[in-house]
Write a protein that holds these residues in place. Structure first.
Motif, short mmCIF file in Angstrom:
data_model
loop_
_atom_site.label_atom_id
_atom_site.label_comp_id
_atom_site.label_asym_id
_atom_site.label_seq_id
_atom_site.Cartn_x
_atom_site.Cartn_y
_atom_site.Cartn_z
N SER A 141 -8.23 -9.83 41.33
CA SER A 141 -8.38 -11.22 41.23
C SER A 141 -9.38 -11.67 42.24
O SER A 141 -9.87 -11.09 43.03
CB SER A 141 -7.01 -12.04 41.81
OG SER A 141 -6.98 -11.86 43.12
N VAL A 142 -10.12 -12.84 41.86
CA VAL A 142 -10.99 -13.41 42.70
C VAL A 142 -10.73 -13.72 44.03
O VAL A 142 -11.33 -13.50 44.82
CB VAL A 142 -11.54 -14.68 42.04
CG1 VAL A 142 -12.82 -15.40 42.99
CG2 VAL A 142 -12.07 -14.61 40.73
N HIS A 143 -9.50 -14.37 44.09
CA HIS A 143 -8.74 -14.55 45.47
C HIS A 143 -8.92 -13.23 46.61
O HIS A 143 -9.38 -13.38 47.49
CB HIS A 143 -7.36 -15.24 45.36
CG HIS A 143 -6.91 -15.48 46.44
ND1 HIS A 143 -7.01 -16.59 47.35
CD2 HIS A 143 -5.83 -14.79 47.26
CE1 HIS A 143 -6.38 -16.57 48.47
NE2 HIS A 143 -5.49 -15.43 48.52
N HIS A 144 -8.41 -12.20 45.87
CA HIS A 144 -8.27 -11.00 46.64
C HIS A 144 -9.50 -10.57 46.90
O HIS A 144 -9.87 -10.06 48.27
CB HIS A 144 -7.29 -9.95 46.11
CG HIS A 144 -5.91 -10.15 45.98
ND1 HIS A 144 -5.03 -10.32 44.80
CD2 HIS A 144 -5.00 -10.49 46.88
CE1 HIS A 144 -3.90 -10.75 44.99
NE2 HIS A 144 -3.89 -10.74 46.56
N TYR A 145 -10.39 -10.44 45.99
CA TYR A 145 -12.08 -9.95 46.37
C TYR A 145 -12.54 -10.73 47.60
O TYR A 145 -13.12 -10.28 48.28
CB TYR A 145 -12.55 -9.99 45.10
CG TYR A 145 -14.07 -9.33 45.43
CD1 TYR A 145 -13.98 -7.93 45.39
CD2 TYR A 145 -15.15 -10.00 45.28
CE1 TYR A 145 -15.48 -7.38 45.53
CE2 TYR A 145 -16.34 -9.25 45.52
CZ TYR A 145 -16.40 -8.00 45.43
OH TYR A 145 -17.65 -7.39 45.65
N TYR A 146 -12.48 -12.17 47.32
CA TYR A 146 -13.27 -12.85 48.31
C TYR A 146 -12.49 -12.67 49.69
O TYR A 146 -13.28 -12.87 50.70
CB TYR A 146 -12.93 -14.34 48.05
CG TYR A 146 -13.56 -15.24 48.70
CD1 TYR A 146 -15.24 -15.87 48.58
CD2 TYR A 146 -13.06 -15.89 49.59
CE1 TYR A 146 -15.63 -16.72 49.38
CE2 TYR A 146 -13.67 -16.96 50.56
CZ TYR A 146 -14.87 -17.25 50.43
OH TYR A 146 -15.66 -17.99 51.37
N ASN A 147 -11.17 -12.69 49.70
CA ASN A 147 -10.63 -12.32 51.16
C ASN A 147 -11.02 -11.13 51.63
O ASN A 147 -11.19 -10.92 52.99
CB ASN A 147 -9.11 -12.57 51.06
CG ASN A 147 -8.50 -14.05 50.95
OD1 ASN A 147 -9.38 -14.89 51.34
ND2 ASN A 147 -7.33 -14.36 50.60
N THR A 148 -11.27 -10.11 50.70
CA THR A 148 -11.88 -8.92 51.11
C THR A 148 -13.00 -9.02 51.85
O THR A 148 -13.45 -8.42 53.03
CB THR A 148 -11.80 -7.70 50.07
OG1 THR A 148 -10.58 -7.66 49.57
CG2 THR A 148 -12.39 -6.51 50.59
N LEU A 149 -13.96 -9.84 50.94
CA LEU A 149 -15.39 -9.86 51.78
C LEU A 149 -15.26 -10.77 53.03
O LEU A 149 -16.22 -10.30 54.13
CB LEU A 149 -16.08 -10.78 50.80
CG LEU A 149 -16.71 -10.22 49.34
CD1 LEU A 149 -17.20 -11.06 48.26
CD2 LEU A 149 -17.40 -8.84 49.62
N ALA A 150 -14.42 -11.81 53.12
CA ALA A 150 -14.00 -12.35 54.52
C ALA A 150 -13.75 -11.43 55.54
O ALA A 150 -14.20 -11.50 56.91
CB ALA A 150 -13.27 -13.54 54.31
N ARG A 151 -13.07 -10.42 55.17
CA ARG A 151 -12.59 -9.59 56.24
C ARG A 151 -13.78 -8.66 56.51
O ARG A 151 -13.81 -8.15 57.67
CB ARG A 151 -11.40 -8.60 55.82
CG ARG A 151 -10.10 -9.33 55.64
CD ARG A 151 -9.04 -8.68 55.44
NE ARG A 151 -7.89 -9.21 55.55
CZ ARG A 151 -6.89 -9.69 56.72
NH1 ARG A 151 -7.45 -9.21 57.80
NH2 ARG A 151 -5.73 -10.25 56.64
#
Length: 172
Positions: A86-96
């Motif tokens: 999902s976009v949400h999981h991918y974006y949070n991965t980038l934030a990490r």
């Protein structure tokens, strides 16, 4: 990893390194955010055409303050197709990737990233259907023109004999 603006990174597009733009009216802002595969980074703001030339996809065409690299958009596109991320999981991965401690989270640009993803998917669809560079513009694309025709379904003039309407019933 420190944020780009904390190490004074300035991306100056269209000018040799070390030279400043004589058209620049305001000092650089650290409110412009670039989303890339190695994290979410704050840098100085720039213009849409310059961003696209350097493969940065702006979140808006009117004074953009966020851009994503073409590579991160393409990477998400492939991951969403193959692994259903999902976009949400991918974006949070980038934030990490940017800061995994949680102490200095990057500027929140999730909504802008969602818009960029939707626009990227739309542009890819137009490109694959042959409407990406239409002479009359993408506005001339009619409803259903981007759909892929089913090769198994009968289509007169494509996969049906010329006189298929006149065929005897026993030859169908």
């Amino acid at each position: 990893m420190p944020a780009c603006h904390s190490i004074y990174l300035v991306i100056q597009l269209g000018h040799p390194s070390g030279e400043s733009c004589y058209l620049s009216k305001a000092p650089h802002s650290d409110d412009f955010v670039i989303i890339h595969g190695n994290g979410i980074h704050s840098v100085a703001e720039s213009h849409v055409q310059q961003l696209l030339r350097y493969q940065l996809f702006p979140a808006s065409t009117d004074k953009p303050r966020t851009a994503a690299t073409f590579s991160v958009l393409e990477e998400f596109h492939l991951l969403s197709l193959e692994s259903k991320v999902s976009v949400h999981h991918y974006y949070n991965t980038l934030a990490r990737h940017s800061n995994n401690s949680g102490l200095l989270p990057p500027k929140g640009r999730y909504e802008q990233f969602m818009c960029m993803i939707h626009e990227w998917h739309h542009l890819k669809m137009l490109k694959r259907s042959g409407h990406g560079h239409h002479a009359d513009g993408i506005e001339s694309t009619q409803e259903g023109e981007c759909a892929v025709l089913c090769p198994a379904c009968p289509h007169p003039g494509k996969n049906l004999p010329e006189h298929w309407k006149n065929m005897p019933k026993n030859k169908e």
